[in-house]
Design a protein around this motif. Structure first.
Motif, PDB file in Angstrom:
ATOM      1  N   ALA A   1     -12.658  50.943 -31.835  1.00 48.85           N
ATOM      2  CA  ALA A   1     -11.481  51.144 -31.059  1.00 48.85           C
ATOM      3  C   ALA A   1     -11.233  52.796 -30.706  1.00 48.85           C
ATOM      4  O   ALA A   1     -10.788  53.085 -29.627  1.00 48.85           O
ATOM      5  CB  ALA A   1     -10.084  50.478 -31.533  1.00 48.85           C
TER       6      ALA A   1
ATOM      7  N   THR B   1      -8.008  49.072 -27.855  1.00 50.74           N
ATOM      8  CA  THR B   1      -7.150  48.714 -29.083  1.00 50.74           C
ATOM      9  C   THR B   1      -8.155  47.737 -29.876  1.00 50.74           C
ATOM     10  O   THR B   1      -9.331  47.433 -29.366  1.00 50.74           O
ATOM     11  CB  THR B   1      -6.087  47.805 -28.808  1.00 50.74           C
ATOM     12  OG1 THR B   1      -6.826  46.748 -27.972  1.00 50.74           O
ATOM     13  CG2 THR B   1      -5.085  48.389 -27.638  1.00 50.74           C
ATOM     14  N   LYS B   2      -7.510  47.821 -31.277  1.00 50.93           N
ATOM     15  CA  LYS B   2      -8.347  46.595 -32.030  1.00 50.93           C
ATOM     16  C   LYS B   2      -8.647  45.568 -31.427  1.00 50.93           C
ATOM     17  O   LYS B   2      -9.477  44.635 -31.523  1.00 50.93           O
ATOM     18  CB  LYS B   2      -7.913  46.855 -33.599  1.00 50.93           C
ATOM     19  CG  LYS B   2      -8.701  46.149 -34.349  1.00 50.93           C
ATOM     20  CD  LYS B   2      -8.087  46.524 -35.884  1.00 50.93           C
ATOM     21  CE  LYS B   2      -7.650  45.175 -36.799  1.00 50.93           C
ATOM     22  NZ  LYS B   2      -7.150  43.993 -36.386  1.00 50.93           N
TER      23      LYS B   2
END
Length: 63
Positions: free
Chosen positions: A37, A43-44
Motif C-alpha cells: 500500500a 490504501t490497505k
C-alpha cells in the motif's frame, strides 16, 4: 490513487509485487499489505481488493 483509476495491468503489477513480498516470508501478511500500500500509494483496503481479484482470476505468478 483510486482503485477505479488503476488499470488491469497496474492491478496485476501490484498483485505480483504482493505475492513476491509474501513469498519472501520476511514480514507478516498484514505487514506485506501495508508495505505494498505504501509502495504504490494506495490504501490497505485497495490492496486487499486487488489481492482478492488476483486470486479469483488466477493472475500470475499464480497461473
Amino acid at each position: 490513487m483510486s482503485a477505479k483509476t488503476l488499470t488491469v495491468q497496474q492491478r496485476k503489477s501490484i498483485f505480483h509485487a504482493l505475492v513476491d513480498v509474501q513469498d519472501a516470508r520476511t514480514v507478516t501478511i498484514a505487514d506485506s499489505k501495508k508495505e505494498i500500500a505504501s509502495r504504490y500509494h494506495i490504501t490497505k483496503e485497495q490492496v486487499e481488493l486487488i489481492e482478492r481479484e488476483g486470486l479469483a482470476k488466477d493472475w500470475p505468478p499464480l497461473a
